[in-house]
Design a protein around this motif. Structure first.
Motif: not given
Length: 479
Positions: A150-171
């Motif tokens: 996503l982009l905010d009103e100042d044009g800065n980038l924002k990563v979203s939607d961590f629904g498929l994310s994984a953590i190192s504990d799952q390795i």
């Protein structure tokens, strides 16, 4: 339902989500959730609220998935990542209250055509900063694409939607992930091979595809037939357009290298000549769930109209100087009966609210300027930076660890006109490093301020509670 304007008044708690948020238009939806624009009726700030149906996630066996997403979002608080403010629930729904990013998806910007090189590079720099931050904290996104940025009103980038994310504990035992996931056009070749993969290298591949799309306006691997597209990805067959500079072409070939062993890493990307043009590392800290960024080379932070100047650990001020600076500030927060209960040995409630952080309190008869000066002395000796706001002091280390620089918060409360309670806790960084710092520097440095018995007795707590309840009954009677 349209949102009321901030100036509109209404009876508090009437028709509001949990008495706090006014729900507005639908922003988007997924298989198990819908996202709405909402307004906090007390602060008038806009947020995005993700509403999840409990029954559906129970049927789908996704409870652990939701818990993991919450844990991940609390772990990756960064200026270029959409922030989770709080999680609420009713019998039927779960609500994620999140940062509202007004500018929409990066995809919508790219859909209009390719971007200028300087703009694309700026977005890519912010993306790599966010992804590198996640990896350092053992979080891997696994579904990076312009639709999830996503982009905010100042044009800065924002990563979203961590629904498929994984953590190192799952390795798994082989040190690899095995779940097939991601979006076809952005998925790495080793994921297609289904023999296990390093999630960090998969994220780097997706970042490479995103950079190509930003600069070209189309996908590097594309075909109406998905299987044909997968073959192109697996073989790494793509061609850079003629307007790509030689530097950019070389970078993309290393990002989209089919062999994950020789593919670029995040640190290597950050040392690349094309990437480094105009790049400035951004340091940041949190205060009251607000994020404040400090770009290297700057000496001040501006946010919400207030200047928070950085203390460069010069000579510690005298008590008189410190009192002069505090004279215009409000009084420190007073502790009521319920605050005191949390200090009692038998009634401690801190474990219910702390997210794994360490916390210590002590009672002192020292003046507020003296306490602040002592904390500044400790910071000066240990080369920590100091940030002050009202009666809160943050000590920030400069050494980068696996969990980022160590940050320690101290807050001063008024117990009586002559007594103060000082609460010290870890805000960020590694707990082992915090424990060592606390035992080696903080405890010895603050010991002279501590009263002999810093724990308030249960009898005093009961006395305060009774007094508090009596006052409340008088108020009720008067009403």
């Amino acid at each position: 339902m349209a949102l009321n304007s901030p100036s509109t008044t209404r009876k508090e708690g009437q028709g509001l989500l949990l008495g706090r948020y006014e729900i507005g238009k639908l922003l988007g939806h997924g298989s198990f959730s819908k996202v709405y624009l909402a307004r906090n009726v007390k602060s008038n700030e806009f947020v995005a609220i993700k509403v999840i149906d409990k029954e559906q996630i129970l049927k789908g066996g996704l409870i652990s998935h939701i818990k993991r997403e919450i844990s991940i979002l609390r772990r990756v608080r960064h200026p270029n990542i959409v922030q989770l403010f709080e999680v609420m629930a009713t019998k039927a729904k779960i609500f994620f209250v999140m940062e509202y990013v007004k500018g929409g998806e990066l995809f919508n910007k790219v859909a209009k055509g390719r971007l200028k090189e300087e703009i694309a590079r700026n977005y890519f720099q912010q993306l790599i900063s966010a992804v590198g931050f996640c990896h350092a904290r053992g979080v891997f996104h696994r579904d990076l694409k312009p639709e999830n940025i996503l982009l905010d009103e100042d044009g800065n980038l924002k990563v979203s939607d961590f629904g498929l994310s994984a953590i190192s504990d799952q390795i798994r035992g082989d040190g690899l992930f095995h779940t097939f996931c991601g979006t076809p056009a952005y998925v790495a070749p080793e994921v297609l091979g289904r023999k296990g993969y390093e999630a960090a290298k998969v994220d780097v591949w997706s970042c490479g595809v995103i950079l190509f799309v930003l600069m070209a306006g189309y996908l590097p691997f594309n075909d109406q037939n998905v299987m044909v597209m997968y073959k192109k990805i697996y073989k790494g067959e793509f061609r850079c357009p003629r307007w790509f500079s030689p530097e950019l072409t070389r970078l993309l070939k290393r990002l989209l290298h089919t062999n994950p062993e020789t593919r670029m890493t995040i640190p290597e990307i950050m040392e690349n000549r094309w990437f480094k043009k105009g790049f400035r590392h951004v340091k940041f800290y949190f205060e009251d769930d607000q994020i404040y960024s400090v770009t290297e080379g700057e000496d001040e932070i501006e946010s919400d109209g207030i200047d928070y100047s950085l203390d460069e650990c010069h000579e510690a001020p005298t008590e008189f100087d410190a009192r002069k600076r505090l004279v215009t500030l409000p009084r420190p927060a007073s502790l009521n009966a319920f605050d005191l209960i949390s200090f009692s040995r038998g009634f401690s409630l801190s474990g219910l609210f702390e997210d794994g952080g360490e916390e210590s309190r002590f009672v002192s008869s020292a003046s507020i300027p003296t306490i602040i000066s002592k904390l500044e002395d400790i910071a000066k000796v240990t080369s920590f930076k100091v940030r002050k706001k009202d009666f809160r002091v943050s000590l920030e280390g400069s050494r980068e660890g696996v969990k980022g620089p160590l940050t320690i918060a101290a807050e001063i409360f008024e117990l009586t006109p002559s007594l103060r309670v000082v609460e010290v806790k870890k805000k960020a960084g590694d707990r082992v490093e915090y424990d060592e710092f606390f035992d080696r520097e903080l405890r010895p440095g603050l010991r002279t301020l501590m009263l002999p018995d810093p724990v308030i007795s249960d009898e005093k707590v009961k006395e305060k509670v009774n007094d508090f309840e009596a006052k409340e009954k008088v108020k009720d009677f008067e009403k």
